[in-house]
Design a protein around this motif. Structure first.
Motif, PDB file in Angstrom:
ATOM      1  N   MET A 156     -47.739 -41.962  31.396  1.00 42.83           N
ATOM      2  CA  MET A 156     -47.161 -42.551  32.456  1.00 42.83           C
ATOM      3  C   MET A 156     -47.620 -41.675  34.090  1.00 42.83           C
ATOM      4  N   ILE A 157     -48.616 -40.825  33.843  1.00 48.19           N
ATOM      5  CA  ILE A 157     -49.209 -40.146  35.151  1.00 48.19           C
ATOM      6  C   ILE A 157     -50.348 -41.133  35.671  1.00 48.19           C
ATOM      7  N   GLN A 158     -50.078 -41.268  37.005  1.00 45.35           N
ATOM      8  CA  GLN A 158     -51.042 -42.238  37.575  1.00 45.35           C
ATOM      9  C   GLN A 158     -51.745 -41.496  38.763  1.00 45.35           C
ATOM     10  N   LEU A 159     -52.671 -42.260  39.354  1.00 48.42           N
ATOM     11  CA  LEU A 159     -53.291 -41.667  40.611  1.00 48.42           C
ATOM     12  C   LEU A 159     -52.154 -41.844  41.553  1.00 48.42           C
ATOM     13  N   GLY A 160     -52.104 -40.697  42.501  1.00 52.07           N
ATOM     14  CA  GLY A 160     -51.211 -40.706  43.618  1.00 52.07           C
ATOM     15  C   GLY A 160     -49.784 -40.013  43.302  1.00 52.07           C
ATOM     16  N   ASP A 161     -49.698 -39.713  42.024  1.00 53.35           N
ATOM     17  CA  ASP A 161     -48.179 -39.066  41.635  1.00 53.35           C
ATOM     18  C   ASP A 161     -48.286 -37.774  42.401  1.00 53.35           C
ATOM     19  N   ILE A 162     -47.173 -37.298  42.563  1.00 51.95           N
ATOM     20  CA  ILE A 162     -46.818 -36.052  42.867  1.00 51.95           C
ATOM     21  C   ILE A 162     -46.399 -35.138  41.828  1.00 51.95           C
ATOM     22  N   VAL A 163     -46.950 -34.412  41.545  1.00 56.15           N
ATOM     23  CA  VAL A 163     -46.702 -33.244  40.508  1.00 56.15           C
ATOM     24  C   VAL A 163     -46.428 -31.741  41.061  1.00 56.15           C
ATOM     25  N   THR A 164     -45.648 -30.830  40.463  1.00 50.72           N
ATOM     26  CA  THR A 164     -45.205 -29.749  40.618  1.00 50.72           C
ATOM     27  C   THR A 164     -45.810 -28.656  39.849  1.00 50.72           C
ATOM     28  N   VAL A 165     -46.374 -27.609  40.272  1.00 54.03           N
ATOM     29  CA  VAL A 165     -46.946 -26.515  39.467  1.00 54.03           C
ATOM     30  C   VAL A 165     -46.342 -25.232  39.597  1.00 54.03           C
TER      31      VAL A 165
ATOM     32  N   ASP B 177     -43.500 -18.535  50.367  1.00 57.20           N
ATOM     33  CA  ASP B 177     -42.043 -18.244  50.170  1.00 57.20           C
ATOM     34  C   ASP B 177     -41.782 -18.166  48.663  1.00 57.20           C
ATOM     35  N   GLY B 178     -42.553 -18.487  47.861  1.00 60.04           N
ATOM     36  CA  GLY B 178     -42.352 -18.203  46.447  1.00 60.04           C
ATOM     37  C   GLY B 178     -41.910 -19.324  45.816  1.00 60.04           C
ATOM     38  N   SER B 179     -41.967 -20.647  46.466  1.00 62.06           N
ATOM     39  CA  SER B 179     -41.353 -21.741  45.903  1.00 62.06           C
ATOM     40  C   SER B 179     -42.653 -22.256  45.045  1.00 62.06           C
ATOM     41  N   SER B 180     -42.318 -23.549  44.182  1.00 60.38           N
ATOM     42  CA  SER B 180     -43.322 -24.101  43.502  1.00 60.38           C
ATOM     43  C   SER B 180     -44.530 -24.967  44.501  1.00 60.38           C
ATOM     44  N   SER B 181     -45.670 -25.041  43.787  1.00 61.27           N
ATOM     45  CA  SER B 181     -46.480 -25.922  44.782  1.00 61.27           C
ATOM     46  C   SER B 181     -46.437 -27.302  44.298  1.00 61.27           C
ATOM     47  N   ARG B 182     -46.599 -28.195  45.251  1.00 63.36           N
ATOM     48  CA  ARG B 182     -46.634 -29.658  45.087  1.00 63.36           C
ATOM     49  C   ARG B 182     -48.050 -30.219  45.236  1.00 63.36           C
ATOM     50  N   PHE B 183     -48.535 -31.012  44.381  1.00 64.03           N
ATOM     51  CA  PHE B 183     -49.922 -31.520  44.318  1.00 64.03           C
ATOM     52  C   PHE B 183     -49.986 -32.872  44.063  1.00 64.03           C
ATOM     53  N   ILE B 184     -51.044 -33.454  44.548  1.00 65.46           N
ATOM     54  CA  ILE B 184     -51.199 -35.247  44.198  1.00 65.46           C
ATOM     55  C   ILE B 184     -52.515 -35.272  43.397  1.00 65.46           C
ATOM     56  N   VAL B 185     -52.016 -36.050  42.100  1.00 60.58           N
ATOM     57  CA  VAL B 185     -53.118 -36.528  41.270  1.00 60.58           C
ATOM     58  C   VAL B 185     -54.216 -37.225  42.095  1.00 60.58           C
ATOM     59  N   TYR B 186     -55.388 -36.882  42.032  1.00 61.44           N
ATOM     60  CA  TYR B 186     -56.532 -37.661  42.716  1.00 61.44           C
ATOM     61  C   TYR B 186     -57.558 -37.993  41.553  1.00 61.44           C
ATOM     62  N   ASN B 187     -57.637 -37.566  40.494  1.00 58.94           N
ATOM     63  CA  ASN B 187     -58.596 -38.015  39.195  1.00 58.94           C
ATOM     64  C   ASN B 187     -57.813 -37.677  37.894  1.00 58.94           C
ATOM     65  N   ILE B 188     -58.050 -38.613  37.094  1.00 58.84           N
ATOM     66  CA  ILE B 188     -57.803 -38.366  35.631  1.00 58.84           C
ATOM     67  C   ILE B 188     -58.807 -38.670  34.680  1.00 58.84           C
TER      68      ILE B 188
ATOM     69  N   THR C 121     -57.213 -34.586  31.363  1.00 58.19           N
ATOM     70  CA  THR C 121     -57.437 -33.395  32.499  1.00 58.19           C
ATOM     71  C   THR C 121     -56.970 -34.178  33.889  1.00 58.19           C
ATOM     72  N   LEU C 122     -56.238 -33.535  34.601  1.00 54.53           N
ATOM     73  CA  LEU C 122     -55.802 -34.005  35.963  1.00 54.53           C
ATOM     74  C   LEU C 122     -56.353 -33.155  36.903  1.00 54.53           C
ATOM     75  N   LEU C 123     -56.927 -33.771  37.745  1.00 50.02           N
ATOM     76  CA  LEU C 123     -57.550 -33.082  39.203  1.00 50.02           C
ATOM     77  C   LEU C 123     -56.435 -33.458  40.410  1.00 50.02           C
ATOM     78  N   ILE C 124     -55.932 -31.958  40.659  1.00 50.86           N
ATOM     79  CA  ILE C 124     -54.983 -32.364  41.616  1.00 50.86           C
ATOM     80  C   ILE C 124     -55.086 -31.549  42.834  1.00 50.86           C
ATOM     81  N   LEU C 125     -54.532 -31.884  43.901  1.00 55.91           N
ATOM     82  CA  LEU C 125     -54.966 -31.382  45.414  1.00 55.91           C
ATOM     83  C   LEU C 125     -53.463 -30.982  45.928  1.00 55.91           C
ATOM     84  N   ARG C 126     -53.484 -29.983  46.478  1.00 58.68           N
ATOM     85  CA  ARG C 126     -52.168 -29.314  47.079  1.00 58.68           C
ATOM     86  C   ARG C 126     -51.905 -29.943  48.447  1.00 58.68           C
ATOM     87  N   LEU C 127     -50.716 -30.207  48.483  1.00 59.06           N
ATOM     88  CA  LEU C 127     -49.991 -30.902  49.586  1.00 59.06           C
ATOM     89  C   LEU C 127     -49.730 -30.060  50.524  1.00 59.06           C
TER      90      LEU C 127
END
Length: 87
Positions: free
Chosen positions: A39-48, A57-68, A80-86
């Motif tokens: 269900m994970i696709q390129l362009g999905d937003i994930v939280t790490v 500020d201590g909150s979780s980081s959001r990333f975008i999936v750019y390679n699977i 393996t997901l390659l993700i880039l911080r938003l």
């Protein structure tokens, strides 16, 4: 860039400078190995949620999936997901 609103060199230079400043910020890229999830696709937003990757500020980081990548061996399949911080 071929655009109707760019009429001269100075306008084109300003647009390119603005574009470069927007996209050329240093960003954190992370590789994450997970159980395969189709269900994970390129362009999905994930939280790490990880202590070394949290925002200022201590909150979780959001990333975008750019390679699977998928890998299969004797122990099973991994994803393996390659993700880039938003920003």
């Amino acid at each position: 860039l071929d655009a109707p609103y760019i009429q001269n060199y100075d306008s084109a230079f300003k647009v390119m400078k603005w574009t470069i400043n927007k996209i050329m910020k240093p960003r954190r890229s992370v590789g994450v190995e997970i159980f395969p999830n189709p269900m994970i696709q390129l362009g999905d937003i994930v939280t790490v949620e990880h202590s070394e990757i949290r925002n200022e500020d201590g909150s979780s980081s959001r990333f975008i999936v750019y390679n699977i990548n998928y890998k299969r061996d004797d122990s099973g399949t991994t994803m393996t997901l390659l993700i880039l911080r938003l920003m």
